[in-house]
Design an enzyme around this catalytic site. Structure first.
Site, mmCIF file in Angstrom:
data_model
loop_
_atom_site.group_PDB
_atom_site.id
_atom_site.type_symbol
_atom_site.label_atom_id
_atom_site.label_comp_id
_atom_site.label_asym_id
_atom_site.label_seq_id
_atom_site.Cartn_x
_atom_site.Cartn_y
_atom_site.Cartn_z
ATOM 1 N N ARG A 186 0.833 -1.206 0.000
ATOM 2 C CA ARG A 186 0.000 0.000 0.000
ATOM 3 C C ARG A 186 0.868 1.257 0.000
ATOM 4 N NH1 ARG A 186 -3.136 2.669 4.651
ATOM 5 N NH2 ARG A 186 -4.787 3.836 3.597
ATOM 6 N N HIS A 221 0.705 4.300 -2.669
ATOM 7 C CA HIS A 221 0.473 5.685 -2.254
ATOM 8 C C HIS A 221 1.646 6.589 -2.631
ATOM 9 C CE1 HIS A 221 -3.057 5.283 0.795
ATOM 10 N NE2 HIS A 221 -3.153 4.393 -0.171
ATOM 11 N N ASN A 224 -3.054 8.802 4.252
ATOM 12 C CA ASN A 224 -1.798 8.201 4.708
ATOM 13 C C ASN A 224 -1.679 8.075 6.223
ATOM 14 O OD1 ASN A 224 -0.787 7.831 2.106
ATOM 15 N ND2 ASN A 224 0.104 9.881 2.039
ATOM 16 N N HIS A 270 -6.139 -5.802 -2.731
ATOM 17 C CA HIS A 270 -7.047 -5.895 -1.581
ATOM 18 C C HIS A 270 -7.307 -7.342 -1.165
ATOM 19 C CE1 HIS A 270 -8.885 -1.610 -2.328
ATOM 20 N NE2 HIS A 270 -7.624 -1.582 -1.944
#
Length: 339
Positions: free
Chosen positions: A72, A76, A106, A204
């Site tokens: 992740r 990001h 975040n 996911h």
């Protein structure tokens, strides 16, 4: 199987070492893309990728949930100013602006200490050579592989950015509440298409969320105290009863792929077709014929096929907005720019 390999770190590490050797050979046959190339550090820091892999292989089996967190972080980072480690920078009084870390998307990122641990070893081996941006990319890949997930090639040579703004993170990182047109635009802005959207959302299949990311779907979808009709009612009832028991519950942890949270598999997509995606952004993937067809094809295909397709999209993501050559710098400490 890949999953059984994950339970045997020695076999897994051997396989990844073989992968690195293999991609090193392939790298000789591949043209460089955006000045990134496989084995970029072959001469300047020959042990770099082994140092990363050894650290990952030692620590991730003891904290396998970090694999999803580091993947992740990679996503990001690349969605804001490209893959330049801007997500790692701390607030400093000299610039007086809040960095990406402070942005809402975040606030729950973790794994910064893990990145620092890898960087410390690399600095001891080859000071000022390996970028924090490359560390993020390599750590994300190796963490996923060591936990039994897909391997993808990581060309290196990224350099670190000098700027990090919280407002840019908020504007660029796709939100869990995004509808289809927003997702399509967000991804297109990074040179990623609808197939990439579906495949990268497949991340996911591992990891967790907090109720705050989807509470409105359960309790207040249109502002009238209602539930999102696109969410399977039985699943919603279960979430309300066992997990997110009120609209004020922001902290309870929920698996994004229930019953399969540690396994990088196709069950996330199977759940999407049953209207059991956790986020609005998950459900949005089934609202157009193009993306729904991709999902159906993945579910009907093999795990090996999903891994191969996911690898292609991860390589594309890893090239978004990279800084190479003389752009940016190689940070000595990932959280601060060089003085």
């Amino acid at each position: 199987s890949w999953y059984n390999l994950a339970l045997n770190p020695k076999k897994m590490t051997a396989l990844v070492h073989f992968g690195i050797i293999l991609v090193g050979v392939l790298g000789l046959l591949q043209p460089a893309t955006a000045d990134l190339k496989l084995n970029f550090y072959a001469k300047s820091c020959p042990k770099a990728e082994k140092i990363v892999l050894d650290y990952v292989s030692k620590h991730i089996p003891n904290a396998p949930s970090l694999a999803a967190a580091l993947l992740r972080m990679n996503f990001h980072d690349c969605f804001v100013r490209g893959c330049d480690a801007s997500v790692l920078l701390n607030f400093t009084s000299s610039t007086a602006n809040q960095t990406e870390k402070a942005a809402a998307p975040n606030l729950l990122l973790r794994g910064f200490g893990f990145i620092d641990g890898v960087k410390t070893l690399l600095e001891a081996e080859c000071p000022g050579i390996v970028s924090c941006a490359d560390v993020i990319a390599l750590v994300a890949r190796d963490s996923v592989v060591v936990t039994g997930g897909p391997f993808w090639r990581v060309p290196t040579g990224r350099r670190d950015g000098l700027i990090s703004n919280a407002s840019e993170a908020l504007a660029n990182i796709p939100a869990p509440t995004s509808n289809f047109s927003t997702l399509q635009t967000d991804f297109a802005n990074k040179g990623l298409d609808l197939k990439d959207l579906v495949l990268l959302s497949g991340a996911h299949t591992i990891g967790i969320s907090h109720c705050s990311s989807f509470l409105n779907r359960l309790y207040n979808f249109t502002g009238a105290g209602d539930q999102d009709p696109a969410l399977d009612s039985e699943y919603a009832t279960n979430l309300k009863a066992r997990k997110c028991k009120s609209l004020s519950d922001n902290n309870t942890i929920v698996e994004m792929d229930p019953g399969s949270v540690r396994t990088f598999d196709l069950s996330y997509y199977t759940l999407l077709l049953k209207r059991r995606g956790l986020f609005q952004s998950d459900a949005a993937l089934t609202t157009t014929s193009t993306t729904k067809t991709y999902i159906t094809q993945l579910v009907q295909g093999t795990l090996k096929n999903f891994y191969a397709e996911f690898a292609v999209s991860m390589e594309k993501l890893g090239r978004v907005g990279v800084k190479t050559g003389s752009s940016g710098e190689i940070r000595k400490h990932c959280a601060v720019v060089n003085s």
